[in-house]
Scaffold this motif. Structure first.
Motif, PDB file in Angstrom:
ATOM      1  N   SER A 109      -1.311  -9.953   4.040  1.00  0.00           N
ATOM      2  CA  SER A 109      -2.571  -9.864   4.775  1.00  0.00           C
ATOM      3  C   SER A 109      -3.728  -9.459   3.864  1.00  0.00           C
ATOM      4  O   SER A 109      -4.824  -9.181   4.335  1.00  0.00           O
ATOM      5  CB  SER A 109      -2.453  -8.829   5.901  1.00  0.00           C
ATOM      6  OG  SER A 109      -1.425  -9.155   6.777  1.00  0.00           O
ATOM      7  N   VAL A 159      -6.713  -6.773  10.388  1.00  0.00           N
ATOM      8  CA  VAL A 159      -6.071  -6.488   9.103  1.00  0.00           C
ATOM      9  C   VAL A 159      -4.657  -7.077   9.025  1.00  0.00           C
ATOM     10  O   VAL A 159      -3.858  -6.685   8.175  1.00  0.00           O
ATOM     11  CB  VAL A 159      -6.042  -4.963   8.809  1.00  0.00           C
ATOM     12  CG1 VAL A 159      -7.461  -4.418   8.674  1.00  0.00           C
ATOM     13  CG2 VAL A 159      -5.260  -4.197   9.862  1.00  0.00           C
ATOM     14  N   LEU A 166      -1.135  -5.507   7.766  1.00  0.00           N
ATOM     15  CA  LEU A 166      -1.456  -4.440   6.818  1.00  0.00           C
ATOM     16  C   LEU A 166      -0.453  -4.431   5.660  1.00  0.00           C
ATOM     17  O   LEU A 166       0.143  -3.427   5.319  1.00  0.00           O
ATOM     18  CB  LEU A 166      -1.474  -3.090   7.547  1.00  0.00           C
ATOM     19  CG  LEU A 166      -2.146  -1.928   6.823  1.00  0.00           C
ATOM     20  CD1 LEU A 166      -3.622  -2.204   6.582  1.00  0.00           C
ATOM     21  CD2 LEU A 166      -1.978  -0.646   7.609  1.00  0.00           C
ATOM     22  N   GLU A 180      -3.936  -1.616  -2.007  1.00  0.00           N
ATOM     23  CA  GLU A 180      -4.288  -0.244  -1.659  1.00  0.00           C
ATOM     24  C   GLU A 180      -4.920  -0.203  -0.266  1.00  0.00           C
ATOM     25  O   GLU A 180      -5.602  -1.136   0.158  1.00  0.00           O
ATOM     26  CB  GLU A 180      -5.267   0.314  -2.691  1.00  0.00           C
ATOM     27  CG  GLU A 180      -4.591   0.540  -4.023  1.00  0.00           C
ATOM     28  CD  GLU A 180      -5.258   1.640  -4.827  1.00  0.00           C
ATOM     29  OE1 GLU A 180      -5.929   2.506  -4.240  1.00  0.00           O
ATOM     30  OE2 GLU A 180      -5.066   1.618  -6.045  1.00  0.00           O
ATOM     31  N   TRP A 181      -4.662   0.895   0.426  1.00  0.00           N
ATOM     32  CA  TRP A 181      -5.251   1.140   1.736  1.00  0.00           C
ATOM     33  C   TRP A 181      -5.750   2.585   1.747  1.00  0.00           C
ATOM     34  O   TRP A 181      -5.038   3.502   2.162  1.00  0.00           O
ATOM     35  CB  TRP A 181      -4.223   0.891   2.843  1.00  0.00           C
ATOM     36  CG  TRP A 181      -4.749   1.069   4.233  1.00  0.00           C
ATOM     37  CD1 TRP A 181      -5.963   0.651   4.711  1.00  0.00           C
ATOM     38  CD2 TRP A 181      -4.095   1.717   5.325  1.00  0.00           C
ATOM     39  NE1 TRP A 181      -6.103   1.000   6.039  1.00  0.00           N
ATOM     40  CE2 TRP A 181      -4.960   1.655   6.437  1.00  0.00           C
ATOM     41  CE3 TRP A 181      -2.862   2.342   5.461  1.00  0.00           C
ATOM     42  CZ2 TRP A 181      -4.629   2.189   7.670  1.00  0.00           C
ATOM     43  CZ3 TRP A 181      -2.535   2.878   6.697  1.00  0.00           C
ATOM     44  CH2 TRP A 181      -3.409   2.791   7.789  1.00  0.00           C
ATOM     45  N   TRP A 185       0.820  -1.219   0.000  1.00  0.00           N
ATOM     46  CA  TRP A 185       0.000   0.000   0.000  1.00  0.00           C
ATOM     47  C   TRP A 185       0.851   1.265   0.000  1.00  0.00           C
ATOM     48  O   TRP A 185       0.459   2.272  -0.580  1.00  0.00           O
ATOM     49  CB  TRP A 185      -1.010   0.007   1.140  1.00  0.00           C
ATOM     50  CG  TRP A 185      -0.434   0.026   2.529  1.00  0.00           C
ATOM     51  CD1 TRP A 185      -0.170  -1.057   3.322  1.00  0.00           C
ATOM     52  CD2 TRP A 185      -0.053   1.176   3.286  1.00  0.00           C
ATOM     53  NE1 TRP A 185       0.365  -0.649   4.510  1.00  0.00           N
ATOM     54  CE2 TRP A 185       0.443   0.723   4.516  1.00  0.00           C
ATOM     55  CE3 TRP A 185      -0.071   2.545   3.046  1.00  0.00           C
ATOM     56  CZ2 TRP A 185       0.911   1.581   5.517  1.00  0.00           C
ATOM     57  CZ3 TRP A 185       0.399   3.404   4.031  1.00  0.00           C
ATOM     58  CH2 TRP A 185       0.870   2.922   5.251  1.00  0.00           C
ATOM     59  N   SER A 194      -3.471  -3.155  14.061  1.00  0.00           N
ATOM     60  CA  SER A 194      -4.352  -4.280  13.787  1.00  0.00           C
ATOM     61  C   SER A 194      -4.580  -5.095  15.056  1.00  0.00           C
ATOM     62  O   SER A 194      -3.681  -5.238  15.883  1.00  0.00           O
ATOM     63  CB  SER A 194      -3.696  -5.166  12.720  1.00  0.00           C
ATOM     64  OG  SER A 194      -4.365  -6.395  12.602  1.00  0.00           O
ATOM     65  N   PHE A 245      -3.608  -6.783   1.666  1.00  0.00           N
ATOM     66  CA  PHE A 245      -3.654  -5.355   1.402  1.00  0.00           C
ATOM     67  C   PHE A 245      -2.729  -4.954   0.277  1.00  0.00           C
ATOM     68  O   PHE A 245      -1.523  -5.170   0.324  1.00  0.00           O
ATOM     69  CB  PHE A 245      -3.306  -4.537   2.657  1.00  0.00           C
ATOM     70  CG  PHE A 245      -4.463  -4.441   3.586  1.00  0.00           C
ATOM     71  CD1 PHE A 245      -5.339  -3.373   3.513  1.00  0.00           C
ATOM     72  CD2 PHE A 245      -4.715  -5.448   4.490  1.00  0.00           C
ATOM     73  CE1 PHE A 245      -6.436  -3.302   4.342  1.00  0.00           C
ATOM     74  CE2 PHE A 245      -5.809  -5.391   5.324  1.00  0.00           C
ATOM     75  CZ  PHE A 245      -6.674  -4.309   5.251  1.00  0.00           C
TER      76      PHE A 245
END
Length: 192
Positions: free
Chosen positions: A173, A166, A169, A177-178, A25, A138, A175
């Motif tokens: 996991s 999450v 992150l 884009e965040w 991300w 998280s 992800f």
């Protein structure tokens, strides 16, 4: 980003020990922002905390105007070490996402506590940060228990945000884009 505050600030990306990952991300965020710089990957001394902190100082020294830092994982601890040693530059604010608890044994494939200690990572600085910050953590991060992330936030004077389940992150996991990062950056950009 639609917020005009963010366009006036340069976002400094501080990745963790695995540095830049194409589908992370932070990397995807950097491609979207109008003013962004990343801490350059190290060629040597990759586990050295001092070398990482010096890389942050060099990156900050090359930026003019307001800065918002976006750190992830061990990058959060790099920034805490930087703040305890330098803090030579005013930072508008910092997003501290999924801080890695380097004082607690980590899963296989990560450095041991002994290796981290030998390379200057321990203890993790607990002084209040001299800039506004948000610790986003998280509830099921394999690298930091939620209670520990909350302790770090309290010690640093950071606003604490629990993100839910999450993981760490990161791409592992689920992800890429965040989008919430952009919301936090906008908030920090106008916090002073």
């Amino acid at each position: 980003m639609s917020n005009s505050n963010i366009t006036s600030a340069t976002v400094l990306i501080i990745p963790g020990l695995r540095e830049h990952v194409a589908d992370h991300w932070q990397t995807l965020l950097a491609q979207k922002l109008p003013r962004v710089q990343s801490v350059a990957p190290l060629e040597h001394d990759k586990l050295s905390c001092a070398a990482r902190v010096d890389a942050i100082e060099r990156a900050l020294g090359s930026i003019e105007g307001p800065v918002v830092v976006v750190a992830h994982s061990a990058g959060v601890m790099m920034l805490a070490h930087w703040a305890s040693r330098y803090a030579s530059r005013a930072i508008h604010g910092a997003l501290l996402a999924a801080p890695a608890d380097l004082e607690t044994p980590m899963p296989p494939g990560y450095p041991t506590i002994d290796a981290l200690n030998q390379h200057g990572w321990l203890p993790i600085p607990r002084s209040a940060l001299p800039f506004p910050s948000i610790v986003a953590a998280s509830s099921n991060d394999p690298l930091t228990r939620l209670a520990r992330a909350r302790e770090f936030a309290r010690a640093w004077g950071s606003r604490f945000v629990e993100l839910g389940d999450v993981g760490h992150l990161n791409p592992a996991s689920g992800f890429g884009e965040w989008p919430l990062a952009e919301t936090f950056i906008s908030e920090l950009a106008k916090s002073r």
